[in-house]
Design a protein around this motif. Structure first.
Motif, PDB file in Angstrom:
ATOM      1  N   TRP A  12       0.769  -1.054   0.172  1.00  0.00           N
ATOM      2  CA  TRP A  12       0.048  -0.033  -0.060  1.00  0.00           C
ATOM      3  C   TRP A  12       0.997   1.221  -0.001  1.00  0.00           C
ATOM      4  O   TRP A  12       0.979   2.307  -1.238  1.00  0.00           O
ATOM      5  CB  TRP A  12      -0.609   0.163   1.557  1.00  0.00           C
ATOM      6  CG  TRP A  12      -2.201  -1.142   1.382  1.00  0.00           C
ATOM      7  CD1 TRP A  12      -2.009  -2.316   0.747  1.00  0.00           C
ATOM      8  CD2 TRP A  12      -2.721  -0.888   1.973  1.00  0.00           C
ATOM      9  NE1 TRP A  12      -3.172  -2.786   0.853  1.00  0.00           N
ATOM     10  CE2 TRP A  12      -3.961  -2.391   1.845  1.00  0.00           C
ATOM     11  CE3 TRP A  12      -3.554   0.192   3.625  1.00  0.00           C
ATOM     12  CZ2 TRP A  12      -4.953  -2.169   2.741  1.00  0.00           C
ATOM     13  CZ3 TRP A  12      -4.873  -0.848   4.086  1.00  0.00           C
ATOM     14  CH2 TRP A  12      -5.272  -1.301   3.638  1.00  0.00           C
ATOM     15  N   ALA A  13       1.376   1.325   1.298  1.00  0.00           N
ATOM     16  CA  ALA A  13       2.973   2.736   0.675  1.00  0.00           C
ATOM     17  C   ALA A  13       3.442   2.785  -0.122  1.00  0.00           C
ATOM     18  O   ALA A  13       3.640   3.605  -0.772  1.00  0.00           O
ATOM     19  CB  ALA A  13       4.179   2.652   1.844  1.00  0.00           C
ATOM     20  N   GLN A  14       4.082   1.546  -0.960  1.00  0.00           N
ATOM     21  CA  GLN A  14       4.814   1.724  -1.795  1.00  0.00           C
ATOM     22  C   GLN A  14       3.954   1.874  -3.502  1.00  0.00           C
ATOM     23  O   GLN A  14       4.317   3.466  -3.724  1.00  0.00           O
ATOM     24  CB  GLN A  14       4.952   0.332  -2.490  1.00  0.00           C
ATOM     25  CG  GLN A  14       6.097   0.235  -4.075  1.00  0.00           C
ATOM     26  CD  GLN A  14       6.024  -1.285  -4.347  1.00  0.00           C
ATOM     27  OE1 GLN A  14       6.324  -2.270  -3.522  1.00  0.00           O
ATOM     28  NE2 GLN A  14       6.126  -1.048  -5.617  1.00  0.00           N
ATOM     29  N   LEU A  15       2.265   1.538  -3.367  1.00  0.00           N
ATOM     30  CA  LEU A  15       1.617   2.373  -4.757  1.00  0.00           C
ATOM     31  C   LEU A  15       1.161   3.665  -4.206  1.00  0.00           C
ATOM     32  O   LEU A  15       1.462   4.478  -4.917  1.00  0.00           O
ATOM     33  CB  LEU A  15       0.400   1.516  -4.482  1.00  0.00           C
ATOM     34  CG  LEU A  15       0.687   0.248  -4.703  1.00  0.00           C
ATOM     35  CD1 LEU A  15      -0.774  -0.584  -4.153  1.00  0.00           C
ATOM     36  CD2 LEU A  15       0.744  -0.092  -5.834  1.00  0.00           C
ATOM     37  N   ALA A  16       1.488   3.791  -3.017  1.00  0.00           N
ATOM     38  CA  ALA A  16       0.555   5.391  -2.891  1.00  0.00           C
ATOM     39  C   ALA A  16       2.113   5.896  -2.927  1.00  0.00           C
ATOM     40  O   ALA A  16       2.307   7.418  -3.663  1.00  0.00           O
ATOM     41  CB  ALA A  16       0.746   5.816  -1.594  1.00  0.00           C
ATOM     42  N   GLN A  17       3.803   5.833  -2.552  1.00  0.00           N
ATOM     43  CA  GLN A  17       4.805   6.649  -2.292  1.00  0.00           C
ATOM     44  C   GLN A  17       4.609   6.778  -4.550  1.00  0.00           C
ATOM     45  O   GLN A  17       5.475   7.706  -4.494  1.00  0.00           O
ATOM     46  CB  GLN A  17       5.694   5.562  -1.862  1.00  0.00           C
ATOM     47  CG  GLN A  17       7.413   7.028  -2.307  1.00  0.00           C
ATOM     48  CD  GLN A  17       8.085   6.061  -1.359  1.00  0.00           C
ATOM     49  OE1 GLN A  17       8.242   4.944  -1.665  1.00  0.00           O
ATOM     50  NE2 GLN A  17       8.473   7.359  -0.787  1.00  0.00           N
ATOM     51  N   GLU A  18       4.642   6.472  -5.011  1.00  0.00           N
ATOM     52  CA  GLU A  18       4.899   6.134  -6.559  1.00  0.00           C
ATOM     53  C   GLU A  18       4.549   6.738  -7.303  1.00  0.00           C
ATOM     54  O   GLU A  18       4.839   6.871  -8.548  1.00  0.00           O
ATOM     55  CB  GLU A  18       4.993   4.330  -6.709  1.00  0.00           C
ATOM     56  CG  GLU A  18       6.030   4.106  -6.150  1.00  0.00           C
ATOM     57  CD  GLU A  18       6.379   2.084  -7.166  1.00  0.00           C
ATOM     58  OE1 GLU A  18       5.285   1.216  -7.420  1.00  0.00           O
ATOM     59  OE2 GLU A  18       7.724   1.823  -7.208  1.00  0.00           O
ATOM     60  N   ALA A  19       2.418   7.147  -6.377  1.00  0.00           N
ATOM     61  CA  ALA A  19       2.434   7.374  -7.165  1.00  0.00           C
ATOM     62  C   ALA A  19       2.634   9.162  -7.046  1.00  0.00           C
ATOM     63  O   ALA A  19       1.769  10.749  -7.110  1.00  0.00           O
ATOM     64  CB  ALA A  19       0.374   7.754  -6.314  1.00  0.00           C
ATOM     65  N   GLY A  20       2.791   9.270  -5.846  1.00  0.00           N
ATOM     66  CA  GLY A  20       3.262  11.080  -5.654  1.00  0.00           C
ATOM     67  C   GLY A  20       2.871  11.448  -4.176  1.00  0.00           C
ATOM     68  O   GLY A  20       3.047  12.737  -4.069  1.00  0.00           O
ATOM     69  N   MET A  21       2.536  10.578  -3.612  1.00  0.00           N
ATOM     70  CA  MET A  21       1.464  10.702  -2.577  1.00  0.00           C
ATOM     71  C   MET A  21       2.973  10.997  -1.201  1.00  0.00           C
ATOM     72  O   MET A  21       3.294   9.939  -0.994  1.00  0.00           O
ATOM     73  CB  MET A  21       0.313   9.786  -2.616  1.00  0.00           C
ATOM     74  CG  MET A  21      -0.811  10.241  -3.485  1.00  0.00           C
ATOM     75  SD  MET A  21      -1.621   8.790  -2.636  1.00  0.00           S
ATOM     76  CE  MET A  21      -2.666   8.991  -4.105  1.00  0.00           C
ATOM     77  N   THR A  22       2.639  12.312  -0.643  1.00  0.00           N
ATOM     78  CA  THR A  22       3.845  12.439   0.448  1.00  0.00           C
ATOM     79  C   THR A  22       2.895  11.742   2.746  1.00  0.00           C
ATOM     80  O   THR A  22       3.980  12.136   2.833  1.00  0.00           O
ATOM     81  CB  THR A  22       4.131  13.435   0.354  1.00  0.00           C
ATOM     82  OG1 THR A  22       3.578  14.230   0.648  1.00  0.00           O
ATOM     83  CG2 THR A  22       4.814  13.833  -0.836  1.00  0.00           C
ATOM     84  N   TYR A  23       1.838  11.683   1.883  1.00  0.00           N
ATOM     85  CA  TYR A  23       1.078  11.347   3.583  1.00  0.00           C
ATOM     86  C   TYR A  23      -0.095  10.256   2.978  1.00  0.00           C
ATOM     87  O   TYR A  23      -0.397   9.894   1.886  1.00  0.00           O
ATOM     88  CB  TYR A  23       0.638  12.665   4.255  1.00  0.00           C
ATOM     89  CG  TYR A  23      -0.084  14.176   3.619  1.00  0.00           C
ATOM     90  CD1 TYR A  23      -1.507  13.657   3.876  1.00  0.00           C
ATOM     91  CD2 TYR A  23      -0.009  14.401   2.490  1.00  0.00           C
ATOM     92  CE1 TYR A  23      -2.354  14.971   3.543  1.00  0.00           C
ATOM     93  CE2 TYR A  23      -1.008  15.697   1.790  1.00  0.00           C
ATOM     94  CZ  TYR A  23      -1.904  15.365   2.444  1.00  0.00           C
ATOM     95  OH  TYR A  23      -2.916  16.491   1.795  1.00  0.00           O
TER      96      TYR A  23
END
Length: 434
Positions: free
Chosen positions: A67-78
């Motif tokens: 989940w965290a990887q998908l969010a980070q790779e989408a450019g999300m930071t929080y």
């Protein structure tokens, strides 16, 4: 260029820099797979709802690192996770209730590994907590309650002691703010008016003033949203994009709009109104161009996975963000002295003094920027750093010099662009200001 924005008590410096976050709505309603409000919509009692879903919550494919990887790779930071939604089910091992994940077939706290995974990637941590609770024995009837039309329940509700629920609310807040390290954002949801003969609930019911004081004692830097009816650090429009920077009492405020990929916050198997990657990218740009943040929601399945449609959108946004994130991070609304041309949006980074022109509709050969002449040192397409040539003032377009000026004057900067639109979701031209 700085803007007169209402100061926040909590630390909003990171928030107005990072701009893009992930909302996660996960609870028993993921098993029903037909909207997170299904208990209320279907007028289901606590007993019936719990009997059907509580004993079957078993997210065996749950992988918070993914989940965290998908969010980070989408450019999300929080990220902001629903620790407890209106149904009252708690994702963490609360000492104040048995209606929690460790007592289901999951047999564990599912919030802590989520926090560890996102924090481990350097992402800020936010908690959502519902002020409503349809499971608590002293939560009273109101216009949102599943049994709002049940005469017997309404009568029984009159004998409940809501102060006991308020103590529970305080106690669970203490748990969340003392057991998981530094929490960067706290998103309460929500206050509402009465309807018909049923009273609503607001700041007096929640004891909002005292609650906020305690929160500030426990985590002085935390950002609070505005749904306790006593103001807050962040103003939170939902499921719409304001037409301009949000103002409260005539003054700009720190704000964030939260949105779904489709029409449901929780996992909805048959929901079909999914937004395209292009629409989502444009939503992010629109929000930042008006000085705000976008909190984009995923509703994981009952087995603990992100819906494949959500994964597709996240990856698509990530492809764009990989090459265009500096037109988002640290950016805000452009100064008024830079008018935005048609079918475009402007974002501006005051630290680097760079303007970003997001081109929603690719024109033929030229983009004309009134008011930009003499203010731009260099221009390039952001995705590949290829130069965009510039001309200032009058531009001849006929056989006679200056024959057709099309309203352009000495204040206009003209960008000479490729005939073919670049193969990116939304092309961005980076302008290095003088």
């Amino acid at each position: 260029m700085t803007y007169d924005v209402q100061p926040t008590t909590g630390d909003s410096g990171w928030f107005t820099r990072d701009r893009f976050g992930l909302f996660i709505h996960w609870g028993l309603y993921s098993l029903g797979a037909r909207h997170e409000w299904l208990q209320s919509r279907e007028r289901s009692s606590t007993e019936a709802y719990g009997a059907k879903y509580f004993k079957r919550f078993d997210p065996d494919l749950y992988d918070p690192e993914l989940w965290a990887q998908l969010a980070q790779e989408a450019g999300m930071t929080y990220f902001v996770a629903t620790t407890k939604h209106h149904e009252g089910f708690c994702l963490w091992d609360s000492e104040l209730t048995g209606f929690k994940a460790p007592n289901t077939p999951a047999r564990r706290d599912v919030l802590r590994p989520m926090v560890d995974a996102f924090r481990g990637r350097g992402m800020k941590v936010g908690f959502y907590y519902s002020l409503l609770d349809w499971n608590h024995p002293h939560y009273t009837v109101d216009p949102k309650h599943p049994l709002r039309e049940n005469a017997a329940f309404i009568e029984e509700s009159g004998r409940r002691d809501f102060s006991q629920y308020r103590d529970y609310l305080y106690g669970q807040t203490e748990e969340l703010l003392t057991r998981f390290g530094k929490i960067d954002l706290l998103f309460y949801d929500f206050s509402f008016p009465g309807e018909g003969e049923l009273a609503g609930k607001g700041k007096d019911d929640w004891g909002s003033d005292a609650l906020v004081r305690r929160i500030r004692e426990l985590q002085p830097q935390i950002l609070l949203n505005d749904r306790l009816q006593v103001g807050g650090d962040i103003t939170t429009p939902e499921q719409y994009i304001p037409k301009a920077w949000v103002n409260v009492n005539g003054r700009k405020v720190v704000w964030e709009t939260c949105h779904t990929f489709s029409g449901s916050w929780g996992y909805h198997r048959e929901e079909s109104s999914w937004k395209s990657v292009e629409m989502l990218v444009k939503m992010l740009i629109d929000v930042v161009s008006r000085g705000g943040n976008l909190l984009l929601n995923v509703g994981p399945t009952g087995r603990g996975e992100f819906d494949e449609r959500a994964v597709d959108r996240l990856k698509g946004i990530g492809t764009w963000m990989r090459r265009h994130s500096r037109a988002i991070y640290g950016c805000t609304q452009a100064p008024e002295s830079f008018p935005c041309p048609p079918d475009c949006r402007l974002t501006y980074n005051p630290q680097t003094n760079r303007m970003y022109l997001h081109v929603y509709s690719w024109p033929f050969r030229n983009i004309h920027l009134p008011g930009f002449a003499g203010k731009v040192e260099y221009a390039q397409l952001l995705h590949d750093a290829s130069e965009i040539r510039m001309k200032e003032g009058f531009v001849a377009s006929g056989i006679e010099e200056g024959a057709f000026r099309e309203g352009r004057d000495e204040t206009t900067l003209t960008l000479s662009i490729p005939v073919k639109q670049p193969d990116v979701t939304v092309p961005v031209i980076e302008l290095f200001l003088k």
